[in-house]
Design an enzyme around this catalytic site. Sequence first.
Site, PDB file in Angstrom:
ATOM      1  CG  HIS A  93      -8.263  32.699  17.973  1.00 16.25           C
ATOM      2  ND1 HIS A  93      -7.285  32.041  17.274  1.00 16.25           N
ATOM      3  CD2 HIS A  93      -9.357  32.649  17.172  1.00 16.25           C
ATOM      4  CE1 HIS A  93      -7.753  31.618  16.119  1.00 16.25           C
ATOM      5  NE2 HIS A  93      -9.008  31.965  16.038  1.00 16.25           N
ATOM      6  CB  SER A 147     -10.327  29.373  14.543  1.00 16.75           C
ATOM      7  OG  SER A 147      -9.768  30.393  13.779  1.00 16.75           O
ATOM      8  CG  ASP A 151      -4.171  30.997  17.954  1.00 18.01           C
ATOM      9  OD1 ASP A 151      -4.897  31.070  18.956  1.00 18.01           O
ATOM     10  OD2 ASP A 151      -4.602  31.107  16.790  1.00 18.01           O
TER      11      ASP A 151
END
Length: 480
Positions: free
Chosen positions: A208, A323, A241
């Site tokens: 993402h 992230s 992910d």
Amino acid sequence: MSTENEGTAVPPAPSAPPPPADAPAASAPQGAHPGSAPAAADPYGPPAAQAHPDAGAGESSSAPDPSWPPPPPPSTPAYGGAGHGAAGHGGGGWGASWGTTHQQPAPKNGRGRGGLVAAVLVAALVAGGLGGGLGYTLARENDSGGSTTVSSSTSGGNVKRDPGTVAAVAAAALPSTVTIEAASSSGEGGTGTGFVFDKQGHIVTNNHVVADAVDGGNLSATFPNGKKYEAEVVGNAQGYDVAVIKLKNAPSDLKPLTLGNSDDVAVGDSTIAIGAPFGLSNTVTTGIISAKNRPVASSDGTGSKASYMSALQTDASINPGNSGGPLLDAQGNVIGINSAIQSTSNGGFGTGQAGSIGLGFAIPINQAKYVAQELIRTGKPVYAKIGASVSLEDTTNGAKITEQGVGGTEPVDPGGPADKAGLKPGDVITRLDDRVIDSGPTLIGEIWTHKPGDEVTITYERGGKEHTTELTLGSRVGDS
């Protein structure tokens, strides 16, 4: 959000007490002023929509759609490091996607900080006057001629940062972490983190984080020394992910981070997270492993795609921009990829994005390593599967194989792994090996910690009775 403390006005510093009667009055300081201071889905097909510190909710249906992506589950967590927004269960969402941050607010004027400094200065000057008066009195009353001055060392000694200290681990790991900027052809995107995977210039991060740049976008990676490199996406796995990018004209002195063994991690172990929360690159935070094998479903916030993981939970502070960054153990080994957070329902810091409340989730590095290697080798992710559609409704009873398949297809693939193992529609899977399965998303996350061809033991209930069966996992290539 401001990175400065605004604070309240600081009251004037107290005046010094009067000097002894026989001592000369301390001179007043000059110029000193006090400061102011969901539906059924095929767990082996692409995941249903959840949230990655961006989550979405889905609809429940007895007939999951075979097309990718499947209908989103009823509640979804968000990515833990992307600046996309947060959502999830009960408005918070397990694992909000915080891998990128889209906005870095302008700094405040710093009046509070200036006020504090001014107040401290006044207090120091007053204390200096008082100290002078006391020193003069003591010296005058000491007729022996002895000195009242006490010499002190000008140094506290050499500062040692032994191996294993947070400072030493951070100093070794920071040069191998990068701040990633990704943008689509239309300019939409954000900031996340990644780390050096090999000497060829491959960087591992979250899907993402780079998703906006997959199709014709712009991608760059900046090292702590300020050197910036253009990059390209080598492969991305939306369901896991995980993504791999490669630096263009990569330097020859890259130092890959050492990968640990996430299976050996224990609750209570120290953790160190590195990332770019809210765009603040090269930020280091610490915590512990709070839990293992935490089922997390997180989405990109659009409600259309989801990722599933059996995550490492940590209380190290993780925010938008963290992230894709490494989660390290006390020896500096990578044990996970920071990916999602559980957040409150409303965003904070004036950005519409929620921040850390001490519930962060990382993809175990053993799983991420396998995925990254496949992406580098083929450019496509490979998923393990059992070949059956399960309900994505939130339950505590297990993962139920649906009565009807996606788009009218068979709920159990004829000749597939589940079919060969004797599983049927209506069976409720309660364990996979020694892992308790309480829902469809939990089952998907556990299956994806394995590789195609692995043999697992499935415990299930049928007609009120418990059964076990051996199953060899199949495979599916790609996210669509």
